[in-house]
Write a protein that holds these residues in place. Structure first.
Motif, short mmCIF file in Angstrom:
data_model
loop_
_atom_site.label_atom_id
_atom_site.label_comp_id
_atom_site.label_asym_id
_atom_site.label_seq_id
_atom_site.Cartn_x
_atom_site.Cartn_y
_atom_site.Cartn_z
N PHE A 11 0.97 -0.99 -0.12
CA PHE A 11 0.03 0.00 0.08
C PHE A 11 0.94 1.28 0.02
N HIS A 12 0.64 2.11 -1.01
CA HIS A 12 1.51 3.28 -1.35
C HIS A 12 0.45 4.54 -1.05
N LEU A 13 1.19 5.29 -0.35
CA LEU A 13 0.46 6.69 0.11
C LEU A 13 1.29 7.72 -0.49
N THR A 14 0.64 8.68 -1.18
CA THR A 14 1.32 9.90 -1.60
C THR A 14 0.39 11.18 -1.20
N VAL A 15 1.24 12.19 -0.91
CA VAL A 15 0.79 13.61 -0.30
C VAL A 15 1.40 14.40 -1.54
N SER A 16 0.71 15.24 -2.17
CA SER A 16 1.08 16.24 -3.16
C SER A 16 0.39 17.79 -2.75
N ALA A 33 -2.46 1.36 6.52
CA ALA A 33 -2.39 2.40 5.30
C ALA A 33 -3.54 3.47 5.63
N ARG A 34 -4.69 2.76 5.96
CA ARG A 34 -5.95 3.74 5.99
C ARG A 34 -5.85 4.31 7.08
N ASP A 35 -5.37 4.09 8.19
CA ASP A 35 -5.03 4.99 9.22
C ASP A 35 -4.13 6.37 8.87
N LYS A 36 -2.95 5.80 8.17
CA LYS A 36 -2.00 6.90 7.80
C LYS A 36 -2.73 7.99 6.72
N PHE A 37 -3.75 7.34 5.67
CA PHE A 37 -4.26 8.12 4.82
C PHE A 37 -5.34 9.11 5.46
N ARG A 38 -6.15 8.71 6.70
CA ARG A 38 -6.73 9.74 7.41
C ARG A 38 -5.96 10.77 8.25
N ALA A 50 -3.77 20.60 -1.99
CA ALA A 50 -3.30 19.21 -1.34
C ALA A 50 -4.07 18.03 -2.03
N HIS A 51 -3.31 17.07 -2.03
CA HIS A 51 -4.06 15.81 -2.76
C HIS A 51 -3.33 14.62 -1.93
N VAL A 52 -4.19 13.75 -1.29
CA VAL A 52 -3.49 12.52 -0.72
C VAL A 52 -4.27 11.34 -1.25
N CYS A 53 -3.59 10.46 -1.72
CA CYS A 53 -3.91 9.27 -2.53
C CYS A 53 -3.21 7.87 -1.84
N MET A 54 -4.06 6.78 -1.93
CA MET A 54 -3.59 5.55 -1.50
C MET A 54 -3.90 4.58 -2.74
N VAL A 55 -2.82 4.08 -3.02
CA VAL A 55 -2.68 2.90 -4.26
C VAL A 55 -2.28 1.55 -3.49
N GLU A 56 -3.11 0.49 -4.14
CA GLU A 56 -2.65 -0.95 -3.65
C GLU A 56 -1.94 -1.75 -4.66
N ARG A 57 -0.67 -2.07 -4.37
CA ARG A 57 0.19 -2.73 -5.42
C ARG A 57 0.17 -4.29 -5.13
N ILE A 58 -0.48 -4.78 -6.32
CA ILE A 58 -0.36 -6.58 -6.23
C ILE A 58 0.56 -6.94 -7.42
N GLY A 59 1.84 -7.33 -7.44
CA GLY A 59 2.67 -7.64 -8.45
C GLY A 59 2.80 -6.42 -9.26
N ALA A 60 2.60 -6.33 -10.53
CA ALA A 60 2.92 -5.34 -11.25
C ALA A 60 1.79 -4.40 -11.52
N GLU A 61 0.62 -4.76 -11.03
CA GLU A 61 -0.69 -3.92 -11.03
C GLU A 61 -0.75 -3.18 -9.73
#
Length: 91
Positions: A11-16, A33-38, A50-61
């Motif tokens: 789980f990858h979170l980004t803030v821009s 990850a959800r706690d960090k997102f909040r 501001a923009h906060v984004c949470m992405v799930e990575r499974i393999g290359a997807e």
């Protein structure tokens, strides 16, 4: 006997802010990850554009799971998805 170790970069979170990266982090557990997102919305949500984004990575997807604010311009969302669309002019 235990199962395989969780992927520490699932789980990858980004803030821009104003279109520039501010912070990012990786977590193996969705609940963390959800706690960090909040938390990050509270900590960084007042920054300009501001923009906060949470992405799930499974393999290359990669799959966008959460995005804040919900009405974020599509250009910001496109940065987090690995989907590309062909140019109308061709290759």
């Amino acid at each position: 006997m235990t199962g395989p170790a969780p992927d520490p970069q699932r789980f990858h979170l980004t803030v821009s802010a104003t279109g520039r990266p501010v912070m990012h982090g990786w977590w193996s557990r969705e609940s963390t990850a959800r706690d960090k997102f909040r938390d990050w919305i509270g900590a960084y949500g007042r920054m300009p554009a501001a923009h906060v984004c949470m992405v799930e990575r499974i393999g290359a997807e990669e799959r966008l799971m959460e995005s804040w604010p919900e009405d974020t311009p599509p250009a910001h969302r496109a940065e987090t998805s690995r989907t590309t669309t062909p140019s109308p002019k061709g290759p």
